[in-house]
Design a protein around this motif. Structure first.
Motif, PDB file in Angstrom:
ATOM      1  N   LEU A   1      21.523 -19.948 -30.892  1.00 34.90           N
ATOM      2  CA  LEU A   1      22.496 -20.980 -31.247  1.00 34.90           C
ATOM      3  C   LEU A   1      22.333 -22.136 -30.274  1.00 34.90           C
ATOM      4  N   TYR A   2      22.130 -23.331 -30.811  1.00 33.29           N
ATOM      5  CA  TYR A   2      22.001 -24.563 -30.031  1.00 33.29           C
ATOM      6  C   TYR A   2      23.202 -25.398 -30.422  1.00 33.29           C
ATOM      7  N   MET A   3      24.020 -25.795 -29.470  1.00 28.49           N
ATOM      8  CA  MET A   3      25.368 -26.258 -29.780  1.00 28.49           C
ATOM      9  C   MET A   3      25.472 -27.761 -30.033  1.00 28.49           C
ATOM     10  N   THR A   4      26.309 -28.106 -31.012  1.00 31.68           N
ATOM     11  CA  THR A   4      26.647 -29.488 -31.311  1.00 31.68           C
ATOM     12  C   THR A   4      28.146 -29.596 -31.526  1.00 31.68           C
ATOM     13  N   THR A   5      28.658 -30.816 -31.502  1.00 34.74           N
ATOM     14  CA  THR A   5      30.080 -31.036 -31.783  1.00 34.74           C
ATOM     15  C   THR A   5      30.231 -32.117 -32.846  1.00 34.74           C
ATOM     16  N   ASN A   6      31.344 -32.076 -33.560  1.00 31.02           N
ATOM     17  CA  ASN A   6      31.623 -33.068 -34.597  1.00 31.02           C
ATOM     18  C   ASN A   6      32.324 -34.291 -34.018  1.00 31.02           C
ATOM     19  N   GLY A   7      31.885 -34.701 -32.843  1.00 31.79           N
ATOM     20  CA  GLY A   7      32.453 -35.890 -32.231  1.00 31.79           C
ATOM     21  C   GLY A   7      32.069 -35.971 -30.764  1.00 31.79           C
ATOM     22  N   VAL A   8      32.309 -37.128 -30.187  1.00 27.45           N
ATOM     23  CA  VAL A   8      32.109 -37.340 -28.759  1.00 27.45           C
ATOM     24  C   VAL A   8      33.431 -37.060 -28.056  1.00 27.45           C
ATOM     25  N   PRO A   9      33.448 -36.210 -27.026  1.00 25.52           N
ATOM     26  CA  PRO A   9      34.708 -35.891 -26.347  1.00 25.52           C
ATOM     27  C   PRO A   9      35.269 -37.100 -25.598  1.00 25.52           C
ATOM     28  N   LEU A  10      36.454 -37.535 -26.011  1.00 26.43           N
ATOM     29  CA  LEU A  10      37.094 -38.685 -25.377  1.00 26.43           C
ATOM     30  C   LEU A  10      38.466 -38.291 -24.853  1.00 26.43           C
ATOM     31  N   SER A  11      38.778 -38.747 -23.675  1.00 29.02           N
ATOM     32  CA  SER A  11      40.083 -38.471 -23.076  1.00 29.02           C
ATOM     33  C   SER A  11      41.141 -39.399 -23.652  1.00 29.02           C
ATOM     34  N   CYS A  12      42.393 -38.941 -23.686  1.00 26.38           N
ATOM     35  CA  CYS A  12      43.492 -39.801 -24.122  1.00 26.38           C
ATOM     36  C   CYS A  12      43.965 -40.712 -22.990  1.00 26.38           C
TER      37      CYS A  12
ATOM     38  N   GLN B   1      24.371 -25.251 -34.094  1.00 29.55           N
ATOM     39  CA  GLN B   1      25.664 -24.693 -34.469  1.00 29.55           C
ATOM     40  C   GLN B   1      26.806 -25.656 -34.157  1.00 29.55           C
ATOM     41  N   ASN B   2      27.593 -25.979 -35.187  1.00 29.40           N
ATOM     42  CA  ASN B   2      28.760 -26.817 -34.964  1.00 29.40           C
ATOM     43  C   ASN B   2      29.793 -26.028 -34.172  1.00 29.40           C
ATOM     44  N   SER B   3      30.010 -26.432 -32.925  1.00 28.76           N
ATOM     45  CA  SER B   3      30.951 -25.722 -32.071  1.00 28.76           C
ATOM     46  C   SER B   3      32.136 -26.595 -31.673  1.00 28.76           C
ATOM     47  N   GLY B   4      32.440 -27.605 -32.488  1.00 27.45           N
ATOM     48  CA  GLY B   4      33.603 -28.445 -32.213  1.00 27.45           C
ATOM     49  C   GLY B   4      34.113 -29.073 -33.479  1.00 27.45           C
ATOM     50  N   LEU B   5      35.408 -29.032 -33.699  1.00 27.64           N
ATOM     51  CA  LEU B   5      35.983 -29.575 -34.926  1.00 27.64           C
ATOM     52  C   LEU B   5      35.942 -31.098 -34.947  1.00 27.64           C
ATOM     53  N   GLU B   6      36.311 -31.669 -36.095  1.00 26.93           N
ATOM     54  CA  GLU B   6      36.194 -33.101 -36.315  1.00 26.93           C
ATOM     55  C   GLU B   6      37.057 -33.896 -35.341  1.00 26.93           C
ATOM     56  N   GLY B   7      36.526 -35.035 -34.887  1.00 27.02           N
ATOM     57  CA  GLY B   7      37.296 -35.927 -34.043  1.00 27.02           C
ATOM     58  C   GLY B   7      36.783 -35.952 -32.620  1.00 27.02           C
ATOM     59  N   ASN B   8      37.680 -36.276 -31.690  1.00 24.79           N
ATOM     60  CA  ASN B   8      37.290 -36.470 -30.294  1.00 24.79           C
ATOM     61  C   ASN B   8      38.143 -35.677 -29.322  1.00 24.79           C
TER      62      ASN B   8
ATOM     63  N   LEU C   1      33.079 -41.940 -20.474  1.00 21.26           N
ATOM     64  CA  LEU C   1      31.688 -41.499 -20.597  1.00 21.26           C
ATOM     65  C   LEU C   1      31.417 -40.221 -19.820  1.00 21.26           C
ATOM     66  N   MET C   2      32.211 -39.961 -18.801  1.00 21.50           N
ATOM     67  CA  MET C   2      32.009 -38.783 -17.954  1.00 21.50           C
ATOM     68  C   MET C   2      32.042 -37.488 -18.760  1.00 21.50           C
ATOM     69  N   ASN C   3      32.846 -37.459 -19.820  1.00 18.68           N
ATOM     70  CA  ASN C   3      32.990 -36.225 -20.592  1.00 18.68           C
ATOM     71  C   ASN C   3      31.721 -35.852 -21.349  1.00 18.68           C
ATOM     72  N   ILE C   4      30.866 -36.829 -21.614  1.00 18.38           N
ATOM     73  CA  ILE C   4      29.596 -36.518 -22.276  1.00 18.38           C
ATOM     74  C   ILE C   4      28.766 -35.607 -21.387  1.00 18.38           C
ATOM     75  N   GLU C   5      28.691 -35.931 -20.111  1.00 20.87           N
ATOM     76  CA  GLU C   5      27.928 -35.102 -19.182  1.00 20.87           C
ATOM     77  C   GLU C   5      28.584 -33.743 -18.974  1.00 20.87           C
ATOM     78  N   VAL C   6      29.919 -33.720 -18.942  1.00 17.81           N
ATOM     79  CA  VAL C   6      30.633 -32.445 -18.784  1.00 17.81           C
ATOM     80  C   VAL C   6      30.272 -31.497 -19.917  1.00 17.81           C
ATOM     81  N   PHE C   7      30.312 -31.992 -21.152  1.00 16.15           N
ATOM     82  CA  PHE C   7      30.005 -31.126 -22.294  1.00 16.15           C
ATOM     83  C   PHE C   7      28.514 -30.817 -22.387  1.00 16.15           C
TER      84      PHE C   7
END
Length: 397
Positions: free
Chosen positions: A149-160, A99-106, A169-175
């Motif tokens: 539901l097995y979750m996915t996102t439309n991007g890798v979470p990146l901090s500003c 299941q796509n649980s995150g919109l496009e981008g980071n 890279l820490m946010n990958i483990e958080v998510f």
């Protein structure tokens, strides 16, 4: 809108299976574990409150958020919509969805909004849903007659906050700990990881992108290059130590659409143990743009690269509403991350019947189509769910 039965008849009219193949395919589908490699649970798109929000001067982002929150959550305060949701799941015969649980981008905040919607949905309907976070939970849910539901996102979470690579890279483990098990490397545009598939430059994976994949491998997140450029996809497969997938794409040997994957890329994905999930969007398929062509793409990858390396990622969900709203949205400039370019311009009227033949509730007819092509029952079980489950297991091994 057509009824469920009318959608199925449309597919039958196009495929024209023998009675034997039809009955066998439907029975095989019913008794198999079916896992959509990338899709959406049934939703309701009618949102009458939108007119008032527009009149109040709500921003585009608020309109988008409120609309999504309704389709995924508030619509199911109505018991009639809950019944429709159950009926759609039953008719489709699907047991689990990536299941796509995150919109496009980071953007981390945007990811959290949609992830929150689906987490809440599962919590609200425990008699229907499980939110699986480990592979064995997927099949456990199936055995108990529930939908996972097995979750996915439309991007890798990146901090500003660009302080260090380690911080990013820490946010990958958080998510991952929040339940995300697959992430898009890019979404059409270029980002810090690599080029998206809509970029003409096709520059490939960045040095940072290689570090992102190494971290995904370590944590247990599947790298998804569905929206990545061909060179980015190839580079990702070559540097990954675990399976890489293109969760919802099409075969470049049959389509020139920029969302297709070339034979070279598919071979590289195969070498990782991954798969290409064929998506059910008419413009991507080209040619006849219907369920027959959709099966052609599955057949192409299976015959050329092996049945272990193809899946079905519809990129669809069932709309339980009328599809007609009581408002006309104001025209907006395209959202930055989406970056759709020609030849994709939505579903044109002449594509409607072909597109409808591949509607999400027609999943049983996908199995029928594979029976027609002469695949064995075991091979079909791999294509309609087994390969996705295997990659989930290998990623977390």
């Amino acid at each position: 809108m057509r009824s469920f039965e009318e959608y199925r008849q449309l597919a039958i009219d196009i495929l024209q299976p023998s009675q034997r193949d039809l009955e066998h395919g439907l029975e095989l589908h019913k008794n198999s574990f079916v896992f959509d490699a990338y899709g959406f649970m049934p939703r309701n798109s009618d949102y009458p409150a939108m007119t008032g929000l527009i009149a109040s001067g709500a921003s585009r982002d608020e309109l988008n958020w409120r609309g999504e929150e309704f389709t995924m959550n508030a619509a199911f305060n109505d018991p009639a919509n809950v019944r429709k949701m159950k009926d759609a799941w039953d008719f489709a015969g699907v047991d689990a969805v990536f299941q796509n649980s995150g919109l496009e981008g980071n953007d981390i905040e945007v990811f959290l909004r949609r992830l929150g919607c689906y987490t809440y949905l599962v919590d609200k309907f425990p008699e229907i849903y499980d939110r699986a976070v480990f592979p064995h939970q997927l099949t456990d849910s199936w055995k108990r007659g529930k939908k996972a539901l097995y979750m996915t996102t439309n991007g890798v979470p990146l901090s500003c906050k660009y302080t260090s690579v380690a911080d990013q890279l820490m946010n990958i483990e958080v998510f991952f700990k929040l339940g995300i098990r697959m992430m898009h490397l890019t979404y059409n545009r270029r980002n810090l990881i690599g080029d998206g598939c809509a970029e003409e430059a096709n520059a490939g994976l960045s040095d940072f992108g290689k570090q992102v994949i190494a971290e995904m491998n370590r944590v247990g997140v599947i790298p998804d290059c569905a929206h990545s450029g061909l060179q980015t996809s190839y580079d990702a497969a070559k540097c990954s130590k675990k399976p890489v997938v293109a969760s919802h794409a099409v075969a470049g040997g049959l389509s020139t659409h920029y969302r297709s994957k070339s034979d070279e890329v598919i071979q590289a994905i195969k070498e990782t143990g991954g798969y290409v999930g064929i998506c059910a969007h008419a413009p991507f398929l080209q040619h006849e743009m219907n369920i027959k062509t959709f099966i052609d793409h599955i057949d192409y990858v299976a015959r050329k690269f092996g049945v272990d390396h193809v899946a079905i990622g519809t990129d669809h969900g069932t709309n339980l509403g009328s599809g007609v709203s009581d408002y006309k949205p104001n025209p907006n400039r395209p959202i930055w991350e989406s970056y759709w370019r020609a030849p994709f311009a939505g579903i044109a009227p002449e594509m409607k019947d072909g597109h409808d033949s591949m509607t999400w509730i027609n999943w049983p007819m996908f199995t029928v189509g594979l029976v027609q092509r002469g695949y064995t029952d075991d091979e079909i079980r791999k294509i309609i769910g087994g390969n996705v489950l295997r990659v989930c297991e290998e990623t977390l091994a």
